[in-house]
Structures are given as C-alpha cells and as structure tokens.
Scaffold this motif. Structure first.
Motif, PDB file in Angstrom:
ATOM      1  N   THR A 268      22.587  51.081   8.400  1.00 46.52           N
ATOM      2  CA  THR A 268      23.016  50.005   9.275  1.00 46.52           C
ATOM      3  C   THR A 268      22.356  50.189  10.623  1.00 46.52           C
TER       4      THR A 268
ATOM      5  N   LEU B 228      24.858  49.207  17.173  1.00 46.76           N
ATOM      6  CA  LEU B 228      25.644  48.006  17.429  1.00 46.76           C
ATOM      7  C   LEU B 228      27.145  48.241  17.376  1.00 46.76           C
ATOM      8  N   TYR B 229      27.577  49.349  16.813  1.00 48.19           N
ATOM      9  CA  TYR B 229      28.966  49.492  16.426  1.00 48.19           C
ATOM     10  C   TYR B 229      29.692  50.661  17.078  1.00 48.19           C
ATOM     11  N   THR B 230      31.019  50.485  17.144  1.00 52.90           N
ATOM     12  CA  THR B 230      31.888  51.581  17.562  1.00 52.90           C
ATOM     13  C   THR B 230      31.946  52.628  16.457  1.00 52.90           C
TER      14      THR B 230
ATOM     15  N   ILE C 181      32.382  54.633  11.084  1.00 51.67           N
ATOM     16  CA  ILE C 181      31.772  53.542  11.819  1.00 51.67           C
ATOM     17  C   ILE C 181      32.601  52.295  11.542  1.00 51.67           C
ATOM     18  N   PHE C 182      32.845  51.509  12.596  1.00 51.70           N
ATOM     19  CA  PHE C 182      33.704  50.342  12.504  1.00 51.70           C
ATOM     20  C   PHE C 182      32.816  49.097  12.537  1.00 51.70           C
ATOM     21  N   ILE C 183      32.733  48.416  11.411  1.00 48.49           N
ATOM     22  CA  ILE C 183      31.900  47.218  11.308  1.00 48.49           C
ATOM     23  C   ILE C 183      32.810  46.060  10.919  1.00 48.49           C
TER      24      ILE C 183
ATOM     25  N   THR D  30      32.338  53.488  21.874  1.00 43.46           N
ATOM     26  CA  THR D  30      31.827  52.142  21.613  1.00 43.46           C
ATOM     27  C   THR D  30      30.309  52.133  21.668  1.00 43.46           C
ATOM     28  N   ASN D  31      29.734  50.988  21.281  1.00 39.09           N
ATOM     29  CA  ASN D  31      28.276  50.892  21.348  1.00 39.09           C
ATOM     30  C   ASN D  31      27.793  50.977  22.790  1.00 39.09           C
TER      31      ASN D  31
END
Length: 114
Positions: free
Chosen positions: A26, A30-32, A96-98, A51-52
């Motif tokens: 990924t 971009l992600y937290t 990872i939080f998406i 966070t990103n």
C-alpha cells in the motif's frame, strides 16, 4: 497489505527495546499506523498511534516511556520502548488503518523480566 513486526525479546525491568514494523502492499505514507499489544489473559490494547502527518497519541501507561515514529521513505514504523516494566510484557502488533479496516501483521513478543 502486509505488515511484519520484529525486534522483540527478553529484557530486564528498566531496559529498552526498539520494535520495527515493515509494511508493503500500500501507499504507506497516506495512512495512520499504530502498535497494539496483548498480554496473556488480557484484552488487546492500543499502545500508540502515529498519523500520516506525524501526530502521535499514546496509551496513558506508556506516555513518557515509549516513542512511536515512522519513516515513510522506508515504509517502516518504530516503537522505542524505554524504562520497561514487567506489565509491558505482551505480544506487540503493528497495524495500519485504511478506511474502516485495520490490517494486522504478525506480532513480536516482548518479555520484561529479571
């Protein structure tokens, strides 16, 4: 998305460890991302988030002792753990939080014991 945590081990109380997380699959930046842990017989808990944009948040019991960081160029995240206590003993997982999905990697075991 693949995540792999490593760097765990046995450490004496008061010692330090640095956990690393390698991510792939990924656009990491971009992600937290975060670290969870689960001790034997206990519920999983969120230890730290980043966070990103680099903002961080910590579980109260680890504030001032743990530091989360990330290197987007390397698709890597870290957890520096200082002044470790026996109650920090747990399996640690990077995440990872998406969107509404939390992706999990294999954990790494941290044991704090004399």
């Amino acid at each position: 998305v693949q995540l792999q945590a490593f760097g765990g081990g046995l450490v004496q109380p008061g010692g330090s460890l640095r956990l690393s997380c390698a991510a792939s699959g990924t656009i990491f930046s971009l992600y937290t991302m975060g670290w969870y842990r689960q001790a034997p017989g206990k519920q999983r808990e969120l230890v730290a988030l980043i966070t990103n944009g680099g903002n961080t948040n910590y579980l109260t019991s680890v504030k001032g002792r743990f530091t989360i960081s990330r290197d987007n160029a390397k698709n890597a995240m870290y957890l520096q753990m200082d002044s470790l206590k026996p109650e920090d003993t747990a399996a640690y997982y990077c995440n990872i939080f998406i969107g509404n999905t939390i992706y999990w990697g294999q954990g790494t075991l941290v044991t704090v014991s004399s």
